[in-house]
Design an enzyme around this catalytic site. Structure first.
Site, short mmCIF file in Angstrom:
data_model
loop_
_atom_site.label_atom_id
_atom_site.label_comp_id
_atom_site.label_asym_id
_atom_site.label_seq_id
_atom_site.Cartn_x
_atom_site.Cartn_y
_atom_site.Cartn_z
N SER A 56 20.28 -0.15 -9.34
CA SER A 56 20.71 -0.70 -8.06
C SER A 56 20.30 -2.15 -7.85
O SER A 56 20.92 -2.87 -7.07
CB SER A 56 20.16 0.15 -6.90
OG SER A 56 20.66 1.46 -6.97
N SER A 57 19.26 -2.62 -8.51
CA SER A 57 18.78 -3.99 -8.28
C SER A 57 18.16 -4.54 -9.55
O SER A 57 17.83 -3.79 -10.49
CB SER A 57 17.75 -4.01 -7.13
OG SER A 57 16.60 -3.27 -7.47
#
Length: 703
Positions: A32-33
């Site tokens: 996600s990041s």
């Protein structure tokens, strides 16, 4: 063998067909990041390990495709996920037999994207596999289970976001949620403190002082550029992270400083928001003050007070070019632009320039633009400006001495601020040169590779120091250090004579507008119908009000409030058989004025008579008032003899072409014999223009 692997092998015999294995097995990898990619590597390795699971399901290694383009991207949307879009394309082309992921949240956390993938997989007979089992989207039971997993994945994203938001909000309410420090501040743990560099602090204070004096952001920007002042910036990333850099000033940086409440010592959280409808916009939208989530005053050291911050926000709001604001000072001869308020509808009057001389006028056209109503009122700018300026001069006379002292004080403060900034620049340049010298002397003489580089750096610092010293010398030559006694006496003399200073050639219209805006808040006007009378109520900056009523020029006699009485009295004077000059004197004695607001004379009376078709009943009475000598004429008789217009005779008198004198009744008596009459009526001789020049060229014909 673990239980999930047993389920996969059991499902392989039931759901995996030969045509599935003829196509690709796609392993989708996503984090996600960027922080998760760097620090949560176990999850990444687990997702790459699905390649072995695809091999156990019967796919050869060369038929397994790994899509990892979305590492570092959130699964809340598919807009920026090129890997997910590529996956959809491969499924729609019929190239994929099975999609493998650790869990459904890796593929999508949005029901919109998840169900789009399910529809394509069901349509093109593509299987989906995770650590719990193998699913066929075309099967009802599997489709129901996959839909439930997608819903739970989206709900989990909402719970995670809500949990993180509440934690951040709780920390913000304590004033501890901080990002990087703005210009003039540095972050120290959970606090913001002044930048330790004195020059950086001086630049920030200069920007706020100049805005208070000049009133507009662009004026502050022009001042910084003219003085050669640069903005102190400490980058939050890159090779020079946290180091002080000096960058070119720009309007965006100045606007951020003037609108940020941290410079008044306040902590603010939730000043902006990024709405779902504005995802395509470049930046978040600013919220009004009553919509801020957290506002803690007196939290940090301040450059300005909170009251000054509020005054700056009000000034910035008034500088906007909208109907409800008076706008900033601009070029143009209309001195009250933006300060006039309609006494009928309450909207601000707009300024228009038109005509051959671009004469300004004011008109209330707000309701005309908004509701297609007729224009409330309009009037020329000159008479209103003159009346307001007259009252402003009376208001400024008692404060002449205070104005002179304030001018001298402002000049001294500006000189001190400029001198301080120059001293800090010179001190910084000297330090940089000495530091380069120390680095050069510290290197071993045998290490010529490093010594040559340090020598060049030292020479560059010395050259920059020398250029800065030369600029400082030019600055001292162009601007004296302090006001002499003669200059101070001159300032006092000019301030005492405010009208002379107002009409001076060096005073521009922009200067006059700035002065009026300092002492006047707004002016409410109301034109009495279409007449020549205008009512104005001046609201001064201190809260006092002044009422005035003045005349304005109109274009027609019918618009005069005394137009009917004037025509009736004029007819009575004409019936009494007196001359035009005598009529003019009578009208002036009674206080009548022309539509333009001028006193009457002979020509204006005759023009009024001509326009409304009024004539005297007996012209012979004029002839008996003053006897004529030989070759003398009244203008009326001479116009009939020469067959010229009335204005032509007056032009000859003005140019001195004919001799004339005034009679006792005010009429002109002209002396012109027959020869003079022929001379005046002779046609003008034709003008002779030189012909084209001839050019002789050897061997060519003459032209």
């Amino acid at each position: 063998m673990s239980h999930p692997e047993q389920n996969l092998l059991a499902a392989r015999d039931k759901k995996i067909k030969s045509h599935h294995q003829e196509r690709l097995a796609v392993v989708y990898v996503r984090q996600s990041s960027v922080h998760q990619v760097q620090h949560h590597q176990e999850s990444t390795q687990l997702q790459y390990g699905l390649v072995a699971q695809a091999e156990r399901l019967g796919w050869p290694t060369e038929r397994i495709l790994v899509i990892d383009d979305d590492l570092g991207f959130s699964g809340s949307s598919s807009e920026k996920r090129l890997g997910f879009q590529r996956l959809l394309s491969e499924v729609a082309l019929g190239h994929v037999g099975v999609i493998l992921g650790v869990e459904m949240s890796r593929l999508a956390r949005s029901c919109k994207d998840w169900y789009q993938l399910l529809e394509l997989c069901a349509l093109f007979d593509t299987l989906i596999s995770d650590l719990d089992g193998l699913y066929d989207p075309s099967s009802y039971n599997d489709r129901l289970l996959l839909g439930l997993k997608g819903t739970m994945s989206e709900a989990e994203l909402h719970v995670l976001r809500q949990r993180m938001w509440q934690g951040a909000l709780q920390k913000a309410r304590r004033g501890e949620l901080l990002s990087k420090g703005p210009v003039g501040y540095v972050r120290s743990a959970d606090e913001l403190v002044f930048d330790p560099d004195e020059q950086a602090q001086g630049v920030v204070r200069t920007i706020f002082d100049q805005f208070e004096r000049l009133g507009t952001m662009h004026a502050v920007l022009r001042h910084l550029v003219a003085e050669g002042i640069r903005m102190p910036v400490r980058p939050s990333s890159g090779p020079n992270k946290g180091q002080l850099e000096w960058r070119r000033p720009n309007q965006t940086a100045i606007q951020n400083m003037l609108t940020h409440p941290v410079y008044a010592g306040a902590y603010v959280f939730g000043r902006s928001c990024q709405s779902q409808k504005r995802k395509q916009q470049k930046g978040p939208s600013r919220l009004s003050r009553n919509e801020w989530l957290v506002l803690l005053r007196d939290r940090f050291p301040a450059y300005i007070s909170w009251s000054q911050y509020e005054e700056n926000q009000e000034r910035l709001e008034q500088n906007r070019s909208i109907i409800s604001s008076r706008g900033s000072v601009r070029q143009g001869r209309a001195l009250l632009a933006g300060m006039l308020v309609c006494g009928r509808c309450g909207y601000r009057l707009r300024t228009q320039y038109g005509g051959s001389n671009s004469r300004p006028s004011y008109q209330c056209s707000a309701r005309s633009s908004l509701y297609a109503d007729p224009v409330c009122q309009r009037l020329k700018a000159q008479p209103l400006d003159d009346e307001v300026v007259r009252l402003a001069m009376l208001a400024l006379q008692p404060s002449a001495l205070a104005v002179s002292c304030q001018v001298a004080s402002d000049f001294h403060e500006q000189r001190e601020a400029s001198q301080t900034l120059w001293s800090q620049k010179l001190e910084r340049a000297t330090y940089e040169a000495e530091r380069a010298a120390r680095q050069y002397h510290a290197v071993e003489p045998e290490n010529r590779l490093v010594a040559r580089t340090l020598e060049l750096a030292w020479e560059e610092k010395l050259r920059s120091q020398r250029e800065l010293e030369e600029q400082y010398e030019r600055f001292l030559q162009e601007r004296p250090k302090s006001l002499s006694n003669e200059d101070q006496e001159r300032i006092k003399g000019l301030a005492a004579n405010v009208p002379a200073l107002w009409t001076a050639a060096s005073t521009t219209d922009v200067d006059r507008k700035e002065i009026l805006r300092e002492i006047i808040d707004h002016v409410v006007i109301d034109v009495e119908g279409k007449s020549e009378w205008v009512e104005a109520r001046i609201h001064w900056a201190g809260g006092h009000q002044t009422y005035t009523r003045f005349r304005r020029p109109v274009g027609q006699l019918s618009k005069l409030s005394t137009g009917t009485q004037l025509m009736q009295y004029l007819k009575e004077l004409l019936d009494s058989k007196i001359s035009a000059p005598q009529i003019a004197n009578k009208l002036n004695e009674e206080g009548f004025l022309t539509p333009r607001g001028l006193p009457f004379n002979e020509s204006r009376v005759r023009m009024l008579m001509l326009r409304y078709g009024l004539r005297t009943t007996k012209k012979s009475s004029y002839q008996n008032s003053c006897p004529l000598n030989e070759n003398e004429w009244y203008i009326t008789e001479l116009t009939q003899k020469l067959q010229v217009k009335y204005g032509k005779i007056h032009q000859w008198i003005k140019d001195g072409k004919i001799n004339a004198r005034k009679a006792d009744d005010g009429r002109w008596i002209i002396t012109a014999d027959e020869a003079k009459c022929r001379e005046l009526t002779a046609p003008p001789s034709p003008r002779r223009f030189p012909g084209p020049k001839t050019k002789n060229t050897k061997g060519k014909n003459k032209t």
